[in-house]
Design an enzyme around this catalytic site. Structure first.
Site, PDB file in Angstrom:
ATOM      1  N   LYS A  79      73.395 139.589   3.961  1.00  0.00           N
ATOM      2  CA  LYS A  79      72.998 140.750   3.156  1.00  0.00           C
ATOM      3  C   LYS A  79      74.249 141.540   2.768  1.00  0.00           C
ATOM      4  O   LYS A  79      75.169 141.693   3.583  1.00  0.00           O
ATOM      5  CB  LYS A  79      72.046 141.614   3.996  1.00  0.00           C
ATOM      6  N   SER A 154      64.282 146.057   2.386  1.00  0.00           N
ATOM      7  CA  SER A 154      65.437 145.952   1.510  1.00  0.00           C
ATOM      8  C   SER A 154      66.155 144.602   1.575  1.00  0.00           C
ATOM      9  O   SER A 154      66.934 144.294   0.688  1.00  0.00           O
ATOM     10  CB  SER A 154      66.418 147.067   1.840  1.00  0.00           C
ATOM     11  N   SER A 178      62.910 146.527   7.017  1.00  0.00           N
ATOM     12  CA  SER A 178      63.611 145.791   5.963  1.00  0.00           C
ATOM     13  C   SER A 178      63.872 144.307   6.201  1.00  0.00           C
ATOM     14  O   SER A 178      64.317 143.613   5.291  1.00  0.00           O
ATOM     15  CB  SER A 178      64.942 146.464   5.655  1.00  0.00           C
TER      16      SER A 178
HETATM   17  N1  GLN Z   1      61.613 150.525   3.394  1.00  0.00           N
HETATM   18  C1  GLN Z   1      62.127 151.405   4.390  1.00  0.00           C
HETATM   19  C2  GLN Z   1      62.947 152.493   3.740  1.00  0.00           C
HETATM   20  O1  GLN Z   1      62.996 152.513   2.556  1.00  0.00           O
HETATM   21  C3  GLN Z   1      62.947 150.658   5.396  1.00  0.00           C
HETATM   22  C4  GLN Z   1      64.305 150.356   4.936  1.00  0.00           C
HETATM   23  C5  GLN Z   1      65.093 149.584   5.938  1.00  0.00           C
HETATM   24  O2  GLN Z   1      64.567 149.111   6.940  1.00  0.00           O
HETATM   25  N2  GLN Z   1      66.388 149.503   5.675  1.00  0.00           N
HETATM   26  O3  GLN Z   1      63.526 153.305   4.385  1.00  0.00           O
END
Ligand code: GLN
Length: 479
Positions: A79, A154, A178
């Site tokens: 990532k 993400s 994420s």
């Molecule tokens: N979707 C969640 C957020 O927007 C989690 C993001 C993540 O785990 N980096 O914060």
């Protein structure tokens, strides 16, 4: 032989026994990427030359009998928030679009020391804030199962790179879901590790009290193999814990007949797609057949998790992202004085979602509001954590849906609150710092993947991996 559809474990066996070279495996993945990624957009940066070089080194090590680990010669992606020395790392943000880190993240260093081959860096929501990869500065990644839909986020670039057969393994990050939510959307297996199990040194921070780095792959066994390499204490990350790293690949092969699994009533509520509930039911039946016992449990503070997270996470985000001032960090803009440099840099460098969170976070931390928001949220967080501690006195693991829906259409969720609710089932465990896995258990009527979430106590990754492995083995048998 089609190499790209094989699991990491299968490729490792083929390579270690000399049946295929790392160069052949690498070329097969590169060919797949070239053929498909212009459609899918899972890569921010492709490291083609480096991959060939690393594959050739693996092949020489194999000839000389000096292989470094079971991951030697295996092509992976990372990532794009994981720093790779000399290779662009953008966090999906304009503020870092030309950033080349001067050092390696510990997880990348460990994977290099294990002999892996890097194919490239994968797309992410900007600074990992989002559930769809739509906030990335290079645009959305498409779900390989349906190009009109998001891959989740993400870590959507990473999960898509597995689902599209572009690599054998990848690392994502999970702060509130994420890894797990995009794994569910893309039909792959993704592990959120316990807080402190894997070093975050050199991984760009979002919310430091929640961030974790973990493996995503085709199977739980593949995740286990990667975890064995990246887990453990790191002197460069004081939040890592000095606990023995089990041999995960061996541990997961044990049966599950003595396990007791909890079904939290707060996770089976209105608004969950019926196909998802049916798949969870079917998963329960598989596990029962293998001897696991099920009991209903209660995690009473679940409903407060999303609002608590959206105070704690933005507060920490506002503090962490303060460093991007255009002088120390981030691509700077011209200005007549310091204030203008700051404001132009941050205004042009950050996207809307990042700005929204910095504003909320700054507000929650400001004097006069700190007690009412941040401190109170931390107290509620403790209650959420206690719910899990109590539950794990009774059960070994917890089975839940990963998210209320399957992969949604690109552009279909514009209201931030609706997007935040994607993580309703993943956020509580993030606040508690425990581990969890998303494992594919079915498909919807529209042929979209469905995952199940298995949560385990802190530092019991081997338990959730083992349950996931048992599910995978027995679902495959049914087919
Ligand atoms: N979707 C969640 C957020 O927007 C989690 C993001 C993540 O785990 N980096 O914060």
């Amino acid at each position: 032989m089609n190499l790209t559809t094989k699991t990491l474990a299968e490729l490792s066996d083929l390579f270690q026994s000399g049946k295929v070279s790392s160069r052949e495996i690498t070329e097969a993945f590169l060919a797949e990427i070239k053929a498909q990624d212009n459609q899918i957009n899972s890569f921010v940066t492709l490291t083609e030359d480096l991959a060939r070089e690393m594959a050739d080194s693996s092949d020489s090590r194999r000839k000389n009998n000096t292989l470094l680990s079971p991951l030697d010669g295996i092509p992976i992606t990372l990532k794009d928030v994981i720093c790779t020395k000399g290779i662009k790392t953008t966090a999906g943000s304009n503020i870092l679009k030309n950033f080349i880190p001067p050092y390696d993240a510990t997880v990348w260093q460990k994977l290099k020391d294990a002999g892996v081959v890097l194919l490239g860096k994968t797309n992410t929501d900007e600074f990992t804030m989002g559930s769809s990869t739509e906030t990335s500065n290079i645009g959305v990644t498409k779900n390989p199962h349906d190009l009109t839909r998001v891959p989740g986020g993400s870590s959507g670039g990473s999960t898509a790179s597995i689902a599209a057969n572009f690599c054998a393994g990848t690392l994502g990050t999970d702060t509130g879901g994420s890894i797990r939510q995009p794994a569910h959307f893309c039909g792959v297996t993704g592990l959120k590790v316990s807080y402190g199990r894997v070093s975050r040194f050199g991984t760009m921070p979002m919310a430091s009290s929640l961030d974790t780095v973990g493996p995503i792959a085709k199977t739980a066994e593949d995740c286990a193999m990667i975890l064995s390499v990246i887990a453990g204490i790191d002197p460069k990350d004081s939040t890592t814990v000095d606990k023995e790293v089990p041999n995960y690949r061996e541990e997961i092969k044990k049966d599950i007949s003595e396990l007791k699994i909890g079904l939290p009533k707060e996770y089976f509520i209105d608004g969950i797609e019926s196909d998802i509930l049916e798949s969870i039911e079917a998963t329960k039946a598989i596990l029962k057949e293998l001897g696991a016992k099920f009991v209903e449990i209660s995690l009473p503070h679940t409903e407060y998790a999303v609002p608590t997270y959206y105070i704690v996470a933005p507060s920490e985000i506002s503090a962490n992202l303060a460093r991007f001032d255009g002088i120390r960090f981030g691509e700077g803009r011209e200005g007549k004085d310091l204030n203008e440099i700051y404001s132009k840099t941050r205004n042009q460098g950050f996207g809307d979602e990042v700005k929204r969170r910095i504003l909320i976070g700054t507000y929650c931390l400001s004097s006069g509001y700190y007690d009412a928001f941040y401190r109170k949220a931390q107290k509620v967080r403790t209650l959420i954590k206690d719910d899990f501690t109590k539950a794990f006195e009774e059960v070994d693991a917890i089975l839940t849906p990963v998210a209320p829906t399957t992969a949604f259409k690109i552009g279909s969720i514009s209201d931030p609150i609706r997007m935040y609710l994607q993580d309703i089932f993943t956020i509580p465990s993030s606040l508690a710092g425990i581990c969890g896995i998303s494992v594919p258990v079915g498909t919807s009527e529209e042929n979209l993947p469905i995952g199940a979430q298995i949560l385990g106590p802190a530092f019991k990754e081997e338990v959730v991996l083992r349950i996931a492995h048992n599910i995978e083995q027995n679902i495959a048998k049914d087919k």
